[in-house]
Write a protein that holds these residues in place. Sequence first.
Motif, PDB file in Angstrom:
ATOM      1  N   ILE A  63       1.642   3.670  -0.603  1.00  0.00           N
ATOM      2  CA  ILE A  63       0.558   3.931   0.349  1.00  0.00           C
ATOM      3  C   ILE A  63      -0.275   5.128  -0.102  1.00  0.00           C
ATOM      4  CG2 ILE A  63       0.057   4.656   2.718  1.00  0.00           C
ATOM      5  CD1 ILE A  63       2.498   2.962   3.580  1.00  0.00           C
ATOM      6  N   ASN A  64       0.390   6.208  -0.536  1.00  0.00           N
ATOM      7  CA  ASN A  64      -0.346   7.391  -0.991  1.00  0.00           C
ATOM      8  C   ASN A  64      -1.168   7.107  -2.238  1.00  0.00           C
ATOM      9  OD1 ASN A  64       0.521   9.035   1.080  1.00  0.00           O
ATOM     10  ND2 ASN A  64       2.305   9.740  -0.042  1.00  0.00           N
ATOM     11  N   ALA A  65      -0.595   6.375  -3.190  1.00  0.00           N
ATOM     12  CA  ALA A  65      -1.340   6.039  -4.409  1.00  0.00           C
ATOM     13  C   ALA A  65      -2.533   5.156  -4.084  1.00  0.00           C
ATOM     14  CB  ALA A  65      -0.419   5.351  -5.411  1.00  0.00           C
ATOM     15  N   GLY A  66      -2.342   4.199  -3.188  1.00  0.00           N
ATOM     16  CA  GLY A  66      -3.442   3.328  -2.788  1.00  0.00           C
ATOM     17  C   GLY A  66      -4.551   4.083  -2.082  1.00  0.00           C
ATOM     18  N   MET A  67      -4.165   5.011  -1.210  1.00  0.00           N
ATOM     19  CA  MET A  67      -5.174   5.824  -0.523  1.00  0.00           C
ATOM     20  C   MET A  67      -5.956   6.672  -1.526  1.00  0.00           C
ATOM     21  SD  MET A  67      -5.351   5.272   2.695  1.00  0.00           S
ATOM     22  CE  MET A  67      -6.106   6.720   3.368  1.00  0.00           C
ATOM     23  N   ALA A  68      -5.258   7.277  -2.473  1.00  0.00           N
ATOM     24  CA  ALA A  68      -5.935   8.110  -3.474  1.00  0.00           C
ATOM     25  C   ALA A  68      -6.916   7.278  -4.291  1.00  0.00           C
ATOM     26  CB  ALA A  68      -4.904   8.778  -4.381  1.00  0.00           C
ATOM     27  N   MET A  69      -6.489   6.082  -4.710  1.00  0.00           N
ATOM     28  CA  MET A  69      -7.376   5.239  -5.515  1.00  0.00           C
ATOM     29  C   MET A  69      -8.591   4.778  -4.711  1.00  0.00           C
ATOM     30  SD  MET A  69      -4.645   3.014  -7.676  1.00  0.00           S
ATOM     31  CE  MET A  69      -5.863   2.180  -8.654  1.00  0.00           C
ATOM     32  N   ALA A  70      -8.369   4.389  -3.467  1.00  0.00           N
ATOM     33  CA  ALA A  70      -9.478   3.907  -2.640  1.00  0.00           C
ATOM     34  C   ALA A  70     -10.466   5.030  -2.341  1.00  0.00           C
ATOM     35  CB  ALA A  70      -8.934   3.305  -1.347  1.00  0.00           C
ATOM     36  N   VAL A  71      -9.961   6.203  -2.027  1.00  0.00           N
ATOM     37  CA  VAL A  71     -10.844   7.332  -1.721  1.00  0.00           C
ATOM     38  C   VAL A  71     -11.634   7.743  -2.963  1.00  0.00           C
ATOM     39  CG1 VAL A  71     -10.838   9.781  -1.115  1.00  0.00           C
ATOM     40  CG2 VAL A  71      -9.539   8.173   0.253  1.00  0.00           C
ATOM     41  N   MET A  72     -10.983   7.788  -4.120  1.00  0.00           N
ATOM     42  CA  MET A  72     -11.701   8.170  -5.346  1.00  0.00           C
ATOM     43  C   MET A  72     -12.777   7.146  -5.701  1.00  0.00           C
ATOM     44  SD  MET A  72     -10.945  11.090  -6.235  1.00  0.00           S
ATOM     45  CE  MET A  72     -11.914  11.065  -7.696  1.00  0.00           C
ATOM     46  N   ALA A  73     -12.495   5.869  -5.508  1.00  0.00           N
ATOM     47  CA  ALA A  73     -13.516   4.850  -5.771  1.00  0.00           C
ATOM     48  C   ALA A  73     -14.692   5.016  -4.822  1.00  0.00           C
ATOM     49  CB  ALA A  73     -12.914   3.455  -5.635  1.00  0.00           C
ATOM     50  N   LEU A  74     -14.409   5.301  -3.562  1.00  0.00           N
ATOM     51  CA  LEU A  74     -15.476   5.500  -2.586  1.00  0.00           C
ATOM     52  C   LEU A  74     -16.298   6.753  -2.913  1.00  0.00           C
ATOM     53  CD1 LEU A  74     -16.742   4.483   0.049  1.00  0.00           C
ATOM     54  CD2 LEU A  74     -15.166   5.983   1.262  1.00  0.00           C
ATOM     55  N   VAL A  75     -15.626   7.827  -3.283  1.00  0.00           N
ATOM     56  CA  VAL A  75     -16.335   9.066  -3.633  1.00  0.00           C
ATOM     57  C   VAL A  75     -17.215   8.852  -4.865  1.00  0.00           C
ATOM     58  CG1 VAL A  75     -15.978  11.411  -4.537  1.00  0.00           C
ATOM     59  CG2 VAL A  75     -14.711  10.640  -2.538  1.00  0.00           C
ATOM     60  N   ARG A  76     -16.689   8.168  -5.875  1.00  0.00           N
ATOM     61  CA  ARG A  76     -17.502   7.895  -7.068  1.00  0.00           C
ATOM     62  C   ARG A  76     -18.705   7.033  -6.732  1.00  0.00           C
ATOM     63  NH1 ARG A  76     -12.883   6.547 -11.373  1.00  0.00           N
ATOM     64  NH2 ARG A  76     -12.462   8.657 -12.059  1.00  0.00           N
ATOM     65  N   HIS A  77     -18.508   6.056  -5.858  1.00  0.00           N
ATOM     66  CA  HIS A  77     -19.630   5.196  -5.487  1.00  0.00           C
ATOM     67  C   HIS A  77     -20.689   5.980  -4.711  1.00  0.00           C
ATOM     68  CE1 HIS A  77     -21.968   1.786  -4.263  1.00  0.00           C
ATOM     69  NE2 HIS A  77     -21.788   2.090  -2.983  1.00  0.00           N
ATOM     70  N   ILE A  78     -20.257   6.840  -3.798  1.00  0.00           N
ATOM     71  CA  ILE A  78     -21.218   7.635  -3.032  1.00  0.00           C
ATOM     72  C   ILE A  78     -21.938   8.630  -3.932  1.00  0.00           C
ATOM     73  CG2 ILE A  78     -21.398   9.398  -1.234  1.00  0.00           C
ATOM     74  CD1 ILE A  78     -19.182   7.879   0.263  1.00  0.00           C
ATOM     75  N   ARG A  79     -21.202   9.269  -4.837  1.00  0.00           N
ATOM     76  CA  ARG A  79     -21.780  10.316  -5.670  1.00  0.00           C
ATOM     77  C   ARG A  79     -22.708   9.757  -6.742  1.00  0.00           C
ATOM     78  NH1 ARG A  79     -17.677  14.351  -8.210  1.00  0.00           N
ATOM     79  NH2 ARG A  79     -17.481  14.898  -6.018  1.00  0.00           N
ATOM     80  N   TYR A  80     -22.278   8.700  -7.430  1.00  0.00           N
ATOM     81  CA  TYR A  80     -23.053   8.225  -8.571  1.00  0.00           C
ATOM     82  C   TYR A  80     -23.798   6.922  -8.312  1.00  0.00           C
ATOM     83  CZ  TYR A  80     -20.167  11.647 -10.938  1.00  0.00           C
ATOM     84  OH  TYR A  80     -19.518  12.797 -11.288  1.00  0.00           O
ATOM     85  N   GLY A  81     -23.326   6.124  -7.394  1.00  0.00           N
ATOM     86  CA  GLY A  81     -23.962   4.837  -7.148  1.00  0.00           C
ATOM     87  C   GLY A  81     -23.881   3.960  -8.385  1.00  0.00           C
ATOM     88  N   LYS A  82     -25.020   3.449  -8.833  1.00  0.00           N
ATOM     89  CA  LYS A  82     -25.045   2.653 -10.055  1.00  0.00           C
ATOM     90  C   LYS A  82     -25.559   3.460 -11.245  1.00  0.00           C
ATOM     91  CE  LYS A  82     -25.321  -1.841  -8.017  1.00  0.00           C
ATOM     92  NZ  LYS A  82     -24.613  -2.894  -8.665  1.00  0.00           N
ATOM     93  N   GLY A  83     -25.673   4.771 -11.068  1.00  0.00           N
ATOM     94  CA  GLY A  83     -26.177   5.623 -12.141  1.00  0.00           C
ATOM     95  C   GLY A  83     -25.100   5.973 -13.158  1.00  0.00           C
ATOM     96  N   VAL A  84     -25.451   6.885 -14.044  1.00  0.00           N
ATOM     97  CA  VAL A  84     -24.559   7.314 -15.111  1.00  0.00           C
ATOM     98  C   VAL A  84     -23.582   8.352 -14.559  1.00  0.00           C
ATOM     99  CG1 VAL A  84     -24.452   8.400 -17.382  1.00  0.00           C
ATOM    100  CG2 VAL A  84     -26.342   6.878 -16.823  1.00  0.00           C
ATOM    101  N   GLU A  85     -22.288   8.170 -14.853  1.00  0.00           N
ATOM    102  CA  GLU A  85     -21.287   9.100 -14.346  1.00  0.00           C
ATOM    103  C   GLU A  85     -21.135  10.321 -15.245  1.00  0.00           C
ATOM    104  OE1 GLU A  85     -17.572   7.432 -13.256  1.00  0.00           O
ATOM    105  OE2 GLU A  85     -18.489   5.730 -12.275  1.00  0.00           O
ATOM    106  N   ALA A  86     -21.284  10.140 -16.542  1.00  0.00           N
ATOM    107  CA  ALA A  86     -21.121  11.266 -17.462  1.00  0.00           C
ATOM    108  C   ALA A  86     -21.995  11.045 -18.691  1.00  0.00           C
ATOM    109  CB  ALA A  86     -19.669  11.409 -17.891  1.00  0.00           C
TER     110      ALA A  86
END
Length: 128
Positions: free
Chosen positions: A37-60
């Motif tokens: 459950i903790n690993a799944g929450m971490a993965m889901a939250v990180m995916a959501l944060v990356r999507h909010i922060r970068y969208g479809k743009g360049v991450e690095a």
Amino acid sequence: MKKKNALTAILGAVLIASGLVMSVATRNPGPESMILINAGMAMAVMALVRHIRYGKGVEADEMTKRIAYISLAASFQITLFFLITFWWISYVFPGFFTTSQFAGIMFIEMIVANVLFRIYYSRRTERL
């Protein structure tokens, strides 16, 4: 949403669901279900944060990657220095560190050194 972020979010949801099923299906749920459950929450939250922060743009870009690689290399060198120093302290004074204290100190040192080197190298990007 990028394919990478979508797959990470889906995998996180699958881990959360499997952890919930495991905890409900067994009489005495162990730590395995909480780990899932903790690993799944971490993965889901990180995916959501990356999507909010970068969208479809360049991450690095190339400079960001270069700063990350150089700071990780410098952090690794400092970690080796601390490892050798703590080993000699432990050798000269037996029982000075327990294994968990030693591992905790090294873990915190690696994170702090990496963050400090990233800040340092990102401020002097013109000389990299």
